[in-house]
Every structure is written in C-alpha cells, then in structure tokens.
Design an enzyme around this catalytic site. Structure first.
Site, short mmCIF file in Angstrom:
data_model
loop_
_atom_site.label_atom_id
_atom_site.label_comp_id
_atom_site.label_asym_id
_atom_site.label_seq_id
_atom_site.Cartn_x
_atom_site.Cartn_y
_atom_site.Cartn_z
CB CYS A 312 -0.97 0.00 1.17
SG CYS A 312 -0.20 -0.23 2.78
CG HIS A 747 -3.82 0.31 5.28
ND1 HIS A 747 -3.38 -0.54 4.29
CD2 HIS A 747 -4.98 0.85 4.81
CE1 HIS A 747 -4.24 -0.52 3.27
NE2 HIS A 747 -5.21 0.33 3.57
#
Length: 793
Positions: A312, A747
């Site tokens: 990510c 994340h």
C-alpha cells in the site's frame, strides 16, 4: 494435426525450472486470465499478451514472428457461503492450487491463422504438449519474486551470541513477575525473569515489564516469547538492537530454566504474523456513522491497486504521482503503450519506461475501473491492478523496496523520482516530468557582528517540515492527545531563523549568526512531508498531531529576501581553512548544544557527529539528524573532521554538512564527494549511488564534473527564468495518509481530488476500494496525513 493448423516446431521452446514464465498479466497492459479472452502465453519467449481492447498478441506475433501461444483463461467457480476473500497474513508464501476457486481453461492459439484448438489434445505434437505442460505447472515469474521477497532471514546479533546466564532462584512460568498477565510473556535468557511485553495489535495486552527489566539490568538484552516456543520456531528479541534476532543455542539456554523446547506447542501468533495482520486490518473508515458503506466510483483516473501483501505504500504514492499533469502527459496514451516500446523491446519487464506506460494506461484509461462481478461481496469494488512487474523492477537491488515488507511511502516517493531522473525516463515529454516538482531553496547565513551574509541555493523537489508537537493530555485509553496545528504554522517553524555560532571568514573566530531558509522559486506542484516521527524516550515514535485540513496554501511570505540594505556577501569558504594545512582541525562545537545533547542521553561522539553534520546549528537540528542516522556504522566512533583539499573529487566544492552526512555513514570523503557531484548534491540520491557502486575508485573525471555542474546550472537558470512571482497560491490536490505507530507498519491510503460527475470531489483510494470520501474520511487526514501534494493555482 489438421493440415489447416500447421505448427512450426522449431519456434517452440520448452521452459525449464529456471525459465521466467509470465502468466499473471499482459506485458503491456493489466489484462489477466480472468478477462473473457484470457491471456496468450508465447510458446517461444514465455511472455503473456492479450487480445483485449488492444491486441498486443497480434503486435508481438507480427514484430517477432512468434506465432504460437498457450491461451489461458480462469473462470471463477460459484462458492457456497462465500465470504470476502481472506487476505494473506503468513510470512512465507507458497504457490497454492487455484482449483478450489477457479476452473482453468487452456487452448493452443495460432495468431497468424487466428485459430485455436483446445488443450489437452492428443493430436498435438509431443513438443507442443511438453511446452504447454511446463508453462501450466510452472510458478509464474511474479510469484517467484513474491516468494523470494517474503522470505525474511533473522540473524544473530552480538548480544544473542554472548549470553551469560545467572538464574534467579524459585522461577515460575505462570504469570508476569510484576503484574497478573498470563499471556504475551517474555522470559529473559540471562536470568529467567518473566515479564509481559508491549501492547500488541488485536487487543493483546501488555505493560512492557519485560522492557522495564532490561532497563533495570542493561546487560539483559535478549528475551524469548514463551507463547511462541515450539520445536521449530521461537520469537527472540534483542532490546538493545530493538529487533528480532536468532539465538543459536536457544534450546540449551532454555534448559537452564527447566524449559524443554521439544515439549512446547506454539500458542500465540509470531511477531511477524502480528505485524502483517496489523498492516492488513488497520483500515480507514469505509462507512458512515449510520453504517452505510461509502459509494464506489468508477471511470477514467479512478482505478485502484490490489494489495500484494504490504504494497500500500507503493500504491498510494503512485496514485498521487499519476494525478500530476506532467506524469499523465508523459505516460498516458489512449491507444496503449507506444509501438516503439513494443518493437525492439523483447524484455519489457526490464524497461522502466515501459512499466510507467503500463501504469499510466492502467490507472488513467478507465478500462479496469469497473465493478468486479465475480465476487459475492454485497458492495462491488474493482478487481484492482496488480503492479507486480513494476514493483519487482523498481525495487531491484534496493535493500528495502525489493522486499514484500511495509516501507515508508515518502521514502519510496523520493526514490522513484530520483530513479526516473537518473534513467532519463521522460515518456512522451522532451524533459523529465519531475521538473514540475522542482524549485530552488535559498539558505542565508548572516553574521550578527559584521552583517555579512552567505547565500546558497539548492534545487530540490520536496520539503520535509517540522510539526508543532504540543502534548495536551491523554485519553481514556492512555493515548496522547496533541494540540492542533496547521501547515502554515509548520511552514513558519521551518522558516524561523536559527541562532548559532559561526566561523565568520570576515570577522575571524566564532561569531553569533542566524540562518534561515526561504523559497527562491516555487514549483508547479509543491510536495510536503510533515515530520510525524519524533524521538520519545530515545525511541523513534510516530505522533498523530492533528494538522488542520485546509485546501489552500499561500507561499508569499516565504519568498527569498536576497541581499538587504546594509548587507554584503562574505568571501568564499577557502578562508575557513588554514592554507598551510590540508586537514581541518576539530571545530569548536557549541558548548550549550553539546550539553543539551548530553542531557538527552546522547554520547559525546554521537553529539559531535550530529553537530558537525548540521553545521553546528543547535541541539534541535542535531537531535533530528541523530534520529535519522542512529544506524550509521561510524556514529559511535571518535569524531574526526573530514580532510579538506587534495586532488580528484576531494578538490571539488560540496556542502560540508552533506559531505559529513555521508562520511559519518562510513563512506570515504573522495567517493562521497563524487556521489554528491554526480547526483546534484542530493544526499539521498548520493547514498543510493554509493550502495550501487561499492567498488568505485572515487575518481571524478573533469568531464563528469563539468557535465553535472552544467546540468545543475541549466536547471537553476530555467527555474529562475520561468518563475512567476505573482503565482504563489496553491491548492491541495492529494494526500497520502498513514495509520499505525511506525511508517514501516500500519496502512497507507491516498486521497486525491478528482472530477466526478462534473464536480471536483475528494476520492479515497484504499487499495482496490475507490470511493467518494466523506467528512469522517477528511477528518482522518488531519491526524494521518504524511505526504501532501499542492498544485499552483
């Protein structure tokens, strides 16, 4: 075989176990075997092509006379009680059979004849069947790279190799010595003390008593997690190295405390499993407070990425990069990858420009921004592009970006920008698309005694600015709450003058001086990284300081001042060094700054290295430098000022602070100077060059010096001549956000302002989930914003 379907056996190559087999997606597009036509895998070069909207199979066949292909299609089976696909959380990845999820269909396709026959087929020549079977059973090249990248080698450290044991009498292995916790327990391998660990993701409690034990007994560095013990695995951690380590004689050491490792069964998740699980599950808000899910959006420029495990950081950076006009113009053509990248490019997986064109087509064409109807999810998101080929190529040879572990998105951004510039990847443009990010910083040092000034200018493409970190209170869960700041306040803090001791070449000796940085020019796109990592109890910690969400930024107050009335430029630095001695004596360090660093717990050697590297500009600048260079190999060696003068590269003028940064890492002065000259004085780029050229002799040819200097001068002149002083207001167009306690875990997502239904709206790119952002999402930007991109109005 039918005479109407002749096969040229000489062109068929039967792959071996070492052959590269590409069967995940098309070499020039993101078409996959899940698409209706499937993938055509060349039976000569084993690369995959597609006959989708753009017929790359036909182009490859006509350009290279590779006519025969194995067509591969995946048809998803209907699953009973199917849930959303579970993301991978294991560190080791193995090639698993897809037979439970998909039916695989194969055929042999002759492009010249535009005819196919089903496979298996007994009438096919043996060589064709051998090649087809080998391709079908082979692990794809992308999967091989993934498997290799996930493998993590945990090594011993000097502390785990020299454990001296002094057992504590009356040991018990039921609960923490200092509290009542019975899980997340760590046993000290030096004395057997049992302490609980830190709080872990997923609600695993911990009061850090194992770490407290190490603080009380500094030599007791290594501990093992009791719940991780089994005959083949165990979590061992060195608190001194702050990392997982291997303990070679673990079984024998544990027997000292009556523990037989062969009798243990692992009852808790490993550290790696917990980290990867945390990265996957640490999600951004994907629904409103009323429980309604966010609305997916589809179309051109609204395509998401499939998470490859922990990719990510890469996906979020690419979303922002391809929202910049110059990158869209450089790497997007409505008709797909240019013909010149297909013709004469038999290894497109090794060509960065081809990969950039492929990304541009995938992200901007809109062909892949459609609901994935093969899933049973109620809300249909996209399938998402899998940037495996790009990730493998861009990370090749890099110690961090070549792995599948989470990395820093801002570091990746700067690395990619530098890579594109070095390889002169311009796409359809005459100059680098990165020029839209370039601007000139002006640093001004002023002696308070004689009013003399020294002005230096530097070309850069981003700014890291300090945040105002003001702790207010703790919430009910013990998390710190910080006072809200703004981007303007951070810019003010960056711009505020610093007072320091300065060796003035005009006055002679140490004088009080001030230094400040300002903007000589501003770019088309202004990239800003708020510094969210601070040193807390000498440990790098990420802080969620709220930065007020404001879409406009005015840079007028940060323009350069140049020479003011009563100021005159100081002579060159040559007077700072005795002409009869080519070795610099140890500089006179700021006593107050040294004492402040000592009080913070830094050693004398570390403090001196830091003050020298930051131009003796105070304790705060030195502390920030130390935070970034804690792992430098020579950080604890006695400080020695770099030699000055000599021949070759060492005679070239470079910034002393930047040179010191490199020499403090263990690189020689000559090769460090060469690295800086060849990389436009950019320290990060110079470090990469040094690691990529370990055997370089450091000799810098005059032609190379002249070429690098000329390139820099031309860029400076171009930036100065094109600078419009009347256009200094900017609008926020993209933000990379990060949730987690460290930039190497957690994340990343991207927020990008897009035109949706004729209006400018904020869109959240959360891997393959591309949705319209709501007020709650925007609020999250304030505490998680990590990389901001502004566009000149």
């Amino acid at each position: 075989m039918d005479e109407e379907f002749p096969i040229k056996l000489d062109s068929i190559v039967v792959p071996t176990s070492s052959s590269k087999i590409f069967k995940d997606d098309c070499m020039f597009s993101f078409d996959t075997a899940l698409d209706p036509v499937g993938l055509d895998i060349c039976m000569t070069c084993h690369q995959a092509f597609s006959r989708g909207e753009i017929n790359y199979t036909q182009m490859h066949s006509e350009f290279y006379d590779h006519d025969l292909f194995l067509n591969y299609r995946k048809i998803r089976k209907v699953q009973k009680n199917e849930e959303q696909p579970y993301k991978m959380i294991k560190l080791e990845v193995k090639e698993a059979s897809e037979s439970e999820l998909f039916d695989s269909k194969y055929s042999i396709y002759d492009q010249k004849l535009n005819k196919s026959v089903e496979y298996p087929n007994k009438e096919l020549p043996i060589k064709v069947s051998q090649a087809a079977n080998a391709i079908i059973t082979a692990t794809s090249s992308a999967k091989k790279e993934e498997i290799m990248s996930w493998e993590q080698e945990i090594k011993p450290c000097k502390h785990s190799l020299a454990i001296v044991q002094e057992p504590i009498p009356g040991l018990q292995l039921k609960k923490c010595t200092n509290c009542d916790l019975t899980e997340n327990l760590w046993i000290c391998l030096h004395c057997g003390n049992l302490g609980c660990g830190r709080n872990q993701f997923g609600g695993v409690p911990g009061n850090s008593h194992a770490m407290a034990h190490k603080n009380e007994y500094p030599d007791h560095a290594v501990a093992v997690k009791l719940g991780s013990l089994s005959s083949d695995i165990a979590d061992c951690y060195c608190y001194s190295c702050d990392d997982e380590v291997k303990v070679p004689n673990l079984g024998a050491l544990l027997k000292t405390f009556g523990i037989n490792i062969t009798n243990f069964v692992r009852t808790e998740k490993s550290l790696t499993e917990l980290q990867i699980e945390q990265n996957i599950q640490w999600d951004f808000k994907m629904g409103s407070d009323g429980g309604e899910e966010l609305k997916p959006v589809f179309g051109k420029g609204l395509t998401g990425f499939k998470n490859l495990g922990n990719s990510c950081y890469l996906a979020s950076a690419l979303q922002l990069l391809f929202s910049i006009d110059s990158f869209q113009k450089a790497f997007f053509i409505p008709n797909g990858v240019p013909l010149d990248k297909i013709l004469g490019n038999l290894k497109p997986y090794e060509d960065l420009e081809t990969q950039m064109y492929k990304l541009g087509d995938g992200l901007l064409s809109g062909r892949y921004s459609v609901p994935d109807m093969t899933t049973s999810e109620t809300t249909k998101y996209q399938r998402g592009l899998k940037p495996s080929g790009f990730k493998t190529l861009i990370g090749e040879g890099h110690p961090e970006f070549s792995t599948m572990l989470q990395q820093d998105s801002f570091e990746f951004w700067t690395y990619l920008i530098d890579k594109l510039e070095k390889k002169k990847v311009f796409g359809q443009l005459e100059d680098s698309p990165t020029n839209a990010l370039k601007f000139i910083l002006e640093s001004k040092i002023k002696c308070n005694t004689c009013q003399g000034v020294r002005i230096k200018k530097e070309v850069t493409d981003n700014m890291s600015i300090p945040l105002n970190v003001n702790f207010v209170e703790k919430d009910a869960e013990g998390n710190k709450i910080f006072k809200e700041t703004s981007m303007g306040e951070s810019m003010d803090k960056w711009n505020s003058p610093e007072v320091f001791e300065y060796s003035c070449p005009k006055c002679g000796g140490k004088q009080v001086a001030t230094r400040e940085e300002r903007l000589k020019t501003t770019p088309e796109y202004f990239v800003v990284n708020p510094q969210r990592i601070i040193l807390e109890n000498w440990v790098p910690t990420k802080v969620n300081v709220p930065v007020k969400f404001e879409e406009l930024l005015d840079l007028r107050k940060y323009q350069r001042t140049g020479l003011l009335p009563g100021e005159e430029e100081l002579p060159e630095d040559a007077t700072d060094v005795r002409e009869d001695d080519n070795k610099a004596s140890e500089p006179e360090f700021d006593t107050q700054a040294l004492n402040n660093l000592f009080e913070m717990g830094f050693t004398e050697n570390r403090a001196k290295h830091a003050l020298y590297a930051t131009g003796n500009n105070g304790a705060e600048a030195a502390m920030n430098w130390l935070f970034e260079h804690m792992e430098d190999p020579q950080i604890d060696e006695p400080f020695k000022a770099p030699e000055i003068g000599g021949s070759g590269a060492s005679s070239v003028s470079v910034d002393a602070e930047k040179l010191a940064s490199l020499t403090s890492m263990g690189f020689g002065e000559q090769i460090s100077t060469k690295a800086l000259v060849l990389n436009n004085r950019n320290v990060e780029a110079a470090v990469e060059w040094l690691f990529s050229n370990p055997d370089d002799d450091g000799v810098l040819e005059a032609a190379a010096i002249g070429s690098a200097e000329k390139d820099t001068e031309l860029l400076v002149k171009e930036l100065e001549s094109s600078f419009d002083k009347s256009r200094l207001k900017y609008e926020l167009v993209g933000v990379v956000c990060h949730k987690g306690t460290s930039v190497h875990s957690g994340h990343y997502v991207a927020f990008v302002k897009k035109i949706v239904d004729g209006e400018a709206k904020w869109v959240l790119f959360n891997d393959e989930k591309v949705v319209l952002a709501i007020a709650d999402n925007i609020k999250e930007i304030e505490t998680t914003g990590y990389l901001y991109v502004y566009k000149r109005i």
